[in-house]
Scaffold this motif. Structure first.
Motif, short mmCIF file in Angstrom:
data_model
loop_
_atom_site.label_atom_id
_atom_site.label_comp_id
_atom_site.label_asym_id
_atom_site.label_seq_id
_atom_site.Cartn_x
_atom_site.Cartn_y
_atom_site.Cartn_z
N PRO A 344 0.82 -1.21 0.00
CA PRO A 344 0.00 0.00 0.00
C PRO A 344 0.85 1.26 0.00
CG PRO A 344 0.06 -0.94 2.20
CD PRO A 344 0.79 -1.90 1.31
N VAL A 345 0.32 2.33 -0.57
CA VAL A 345 0.95 3.65 -0.46
C VAL A 345 1.02 4.05 1.01
CG1 VAL A 345 0.79 6.08 -1.11
CG2 VAL A 345 0.14 4.29 -2.75
N PHE A 346 -0.08 3.82 1.72
CA PHE A 346 -0.10 3.93 3.18
C PHE A 346 -1.25 3.09 3.71
CE2 PHE A 346 -2.83 7.56 1.94
CZ PHE A 346 -3.97 7.31 2.70
N SER A 347 -1.11 2.65 4.96
CA SER A 347 -2.18 1.93 5.65
C SER A 347 -2.40 2.62 6.99
CB SER A 347 -1.82 0.46 5.86
OG SER A 347 -0.63 0.32 6.59
N LEU A 348 -3.64 2.79 7.35
CA LEU A 348 -3.99 3.65 8.47
C LEU A 348 -4.99 2.96 9.39
CD1 LEU A 348 -4.20 6.48 9.85
CD2 LEU A 348 -5.90 7.05 8.10
N ALA A 349 -4.64 2.83 10.67
CA ALA A 349 -5.59 2.33 11.68
C ALA A 349 -6.48 3.49 12.09
CB ALA A 349 -4.83 1.76 12.88
N ALA A 350 -7.56 3.70 11.35
CA ALA A 350 -8.35 4.92 11.47
C ALA A 350 -9.37 4.88 12.59
CB ALA A 350 -9.06 5.21 10.14
N HIS A 351 -10.05 3.72 12.78
CA HIS A 351 -11.16 3.65 13.73
C HIS A 351 -11.15 2.29 14.43
CE1 HIS A 351 -13.34 7.32 12.45
NE2 HIS A 351 -12.83 7.05 11.26
N SER A 352 -11.95 2.22 15.49
CA SER A 352 -12.10 0.97 16.22
C SER A 352 -13.28 0.15 15.72
CB SER A 352 -12.29 1.25 17.72
OG SER A 352 -13.44 2.05 17.95
N GLY A 353 -14.03 0.69 14.77
CA GLY A 353 -15.16 -0.03 14.17
C GLY A 353 -15.11 0.07 12.66
N ALA A 354 -16.13 -0.50 12.01
CA ALA A 354 -16.19 -0.49 10.55
C ALA A 354 -16.19 0.93 10.01
CB ALA A 354 -17.45 -1.22 10.08
N VAL A 355 -15.35 1.19 9.00
CA VAL A 355 -15.25 2.52 8.39
C VAL A 355 -16.26 2.59 7.25
CG1 VAL A 355 -13.74 4.21 7.30
CG2 VAL A 355 -12.81 2.62 8.98
N THR A 356 -17.43 3.17 7.55
CA THR A 356 -18.54 3.21 6.59
C THR A 356 -18.57 4.49 5.77
OG1 THR A 356 -19.93 4.04 8.38
CG2 THR A 356 -19.99 1.68 7.95
N GLY A 357 -17.76 5.48 6.13
CA GLY A 357 -17.68 6.72 5.36
C GLY A 357 -16.25 7.00 4.96
N LEU A 358 -16.03 7.27 3.67
CA LEU A 358 -14.69 7.51 3.15
C LEU A 358 -14.78 8.65 2.15
CD1 LEU A 358 -11.79 6.28 3.25
CD2 LEU A 358 -12.43 4.90 1.27
N CYS A 359 -14.48 9.88 2.60
CA CYS A 359 -14.64 11.07 1.77
C CYS A 359 -13.28 11.69 1.49
CB CYS A 359 -15.53 12.09 2.48
SG CYS A 359 -17.16 11.49 2.92
N LEU A 360 -12.76 11.42 0.31
CA LEU A 360 -11.52 12.02 -0.13
C LEU A 360 -11.87 13.18 -1.06
CD1 LEU A 360 -8.41 11.75 -0.04
CD2 LEU A 360 -8.57 10.35 -2.10
N SER A 361 -11.52 14.41 -0.66
CA SER A 361 -11.97 15.59 -1.37
C SER A 361 -11.49 15.59 -2.82
CB SER A 361 -11.48 16.85 -0.66
OG SER A 361 -11.84 18.00 -1.39
N SER A 362 -12.38 16.04 -3.71
CA SER A 362 -12.04 16.16 -5.12
C SER A 362 -11.56 17.56 -5.47
CB SER A 362 -13.26 15.81 -5.99
OG SER A 362 -14.34 16.69 -5.70
N THR A 363 -11.58 18.49 -4.48
CA THR A 363 -11.17 19.87 -4.74
C THR A 363 -10.06 20.36 -3.82
OG1 THR A 363 -12.94 20.66 -3.28
CG2 THR A 363 -13.44 20.52 -5.62
N VAL A 364 -9.85 19.70 -2.68
CA VAL A 364 -8.80 20.08 -1.74
C VAL A 364 -7.80 18.93 -1.63
CG1 VAL A 364 -8.28 20.85 0.60
CG2 VAL A 364 -10.46 21.47 -0.45
#
Length: 505
Positions: A344-364
């Motif tokens: 992976p380019v990077f791997s991230l332990a983001a949350h303690s539960g299922a990550v149901t929202g993934l918003c990568l900005s298309s303008t920033v």
């Protein structure tokens, strides 16, 4: 059960300024009545008689009211009573409250619409909100009752019969059908079109048990939808039956059925931003697949990445078309380069539960928001493959099912979960009294300064000076692929099935 299963933003200027109120003619009304069953004739006669009696009573009451238009008050004299303020010649301000209702019905050019899929006990509906980022108002404009439980939404502006852009929302349901609604049509009673035919039961000679015979489309719940903005007549759907269907909106029928790309339910799909033939899909079989839909069932045209947890969401990086992000049920987020297969380019332990929202900005560039079943949303800076944790906030929604960014204002998000309805959050502004009931944010002023300081120059809005001590950010935990054992069902779908099973018991 009071769930927002999905939300979709509609960009400003896409909606009609004055939505159309649906008024069926006699033929359409009879058709709708026939679909929902016809009442007994005797019952209709009784209702007609009761209605005639009510009309007679109402006429008598009106006659009596006409005699009492001038009311005598002791010591004051007769006072004229008018049915409306507009009829009173002595009243200079003739406001019956109708002007404010008319203003709320009107859609301004800088208004956004938000369509939310609402499931409450046995009732399902689409709630159409009006939101204005500059003035900060939010209200329900109208709603659409649903016969099927909605699970996913997508917006599109294509109609082969209309040369002008339209304002449609496609809805994927638990029953496996896809319904198309006109958001500009108020009080509509049914979708303008339905894709897919529900499977039917067929008895076999060898056994008395029933077996399912599939119709066109999906045999199980529709879990995600993606409209191809480059080939505008194509709509893709993924399902719990482990297949993807491509629908041709110009002919209103299924164009292609992909049934060999995953072994388990497909929970997220996303078209490539610049290559219209390439579709990305994430599945409960712990894989992400990139497929060339020109020959989709050919294994040579499928590229696969394997993880060790269910894939919840997938999204393309619009600033690097060779990179996509995938989130998992055990709380990780991965960035992968399609030219590689394992690292992976990077791997991230983001949350303690299922990550149901993934918003990568298309303008920033580099702005990433994640949301999770752990009831939190988090802001990350992932520019150039390096990851920096900015801040996190908890919302009163319970488990968060969906999170989506405003297409016109990249720092404004719509969030929906298991309770408390729709939440709107502008992470660059302080929370105020108007939104205290929508979003409880502690230290919102400090948080808004962090976001402005970090992403302000990239978004090119007015900067707010803050001290360096206020903008210090901690580094998140970054690791290799996780080793926890995942479950094999979608987090959102599993929660809904659990509640339904309890209710059936």
């Amino acid at each position: 059960m009071d769930i927002l299963s999905s939300v979709v933003w509609i960009k400003s200027g896409a909606a009609k300024a004055t939505p159309i109120k649906f008024a069926p003619d006699e033929e359409e009304l009879n058709s709708l009545i026939a679909k929902n069953g016809i009442q007994d004739d005797d019952e209709d006669d009784d209702k007609s008689k009761d209605g005639d009696m009510d009309v007679e009573k109402q006429d008598d009451k009106i006659d009596q009211d006409d005699d009492d238009d001038n009311i005598l008050i002791p010591g004051v004299g007769p006072i004229a009573m008018h049915a409306s303020n507009t009829d009173d010649p002595l009243l200079e301000i003739k406001d019956d409250g109708e002007d404010s209702d008319a203003e709320d019905f009107y859609i301004r050019s800088d208004d956004n619409l938000i369509v939310a899929a609402h499931i409450e006990d046995d009732t399902s509906s689409l709630e159409v909100y009006v939101y204005n980022d500059k003035e900060g108002y939010l209200y329900v404009h109208h709603d659409i009752l649903m016969l099927h439980m909605p699970l996913c939404l997508t917006w599109l502006d294509y109609d082969v019969k209309n040369t002008n852009p339209v304002n449609y929302v496609a809805v994927g349901s638990m029953e496996g059908v896809i319904e198309l609604f006109d958001v500009d049509l108020v009080d509509q009673m049914e979708p303008i079109y339905t894709f897919g035919k529900k499977s039917r039961k067929k008895k076999t000679k060898s056994s008395k048990k029933s077996s399912k015979k599939s119709g066109e489309g999906h045999d199980a719940a529709v879990l995600d939808l993606s409209w191809n903005k480059l080939v505008r007549q194509i709509l893709a759907s993924s399902s719990a039956d482990a297949t993807v269907a491509l629908w041709d909106l110009s002919q209103m029928k299924m164009a292609l059925h992909l049934n060999k790309i995953h072994e388990k339910q497909i929970q997220s799909i996303c078209w490539h931003p610049t290559e219209p033939q390439n579709l990305l899909s994430g599945s409960a079989d712990q894989t992400v697949c990139l497929v060339d839909c020109r020959d989709a069932n050919n294994k040579n045209n499928q590229h696969r990445w394997t993880f060790d947890s269910d894939i919840e969401r997938v999204a393309w990086n619009t600033f690097d078309s060779n990179q996509f992000l995938a989130s998992t049920e055990n709380g990780y987020v991965y960035a992968m380069d399609i030219r590689q297969t394992t690292i992976p380019v990077f791997s991230l332990a983001a949350h303690s539960g299922a990550v149901t929202g993934l918003c990568l900005s298309s303008t920033v560039p580099g702005f990433l928001m994640t949301s999770s079943f752990d009831e939190t949303v988090k802001i990350w800076d992932v520019e150039n493959g390096s990851v920096t944790f900015i801040a996190e906030r908890q919302f009163p929604t319970g488990r968060i099912n969906t999170c989506l960014a405003n297409p016109d204002f990249p720092f404004t998000f719509a969030i929906g979960g298991q309770s408390k309805g729709l939440q709107i959050w502008d992470c660059t502004e302080n929370s105020n009294g108007d939104y205290s009931s929508l979003c409880t944010i502690r230290n919102s002023f400090f948080f808004s300064l962090l976001v402005r300081s970090r992403f302000g120059s990239r978004a090119k809005f007015e900067m707010v000076e803050v001290s360096s001590a206020e903008t210090e950010a901690t580094e998140p935990k970054v690791s290799s692929f996780p080793t926890t054992t995942p479950n094999v069902t979608s987090a959102v779908l599993k929660a809904q099935r659990k509640k339904l099973s309890k209710k059936n018991k």
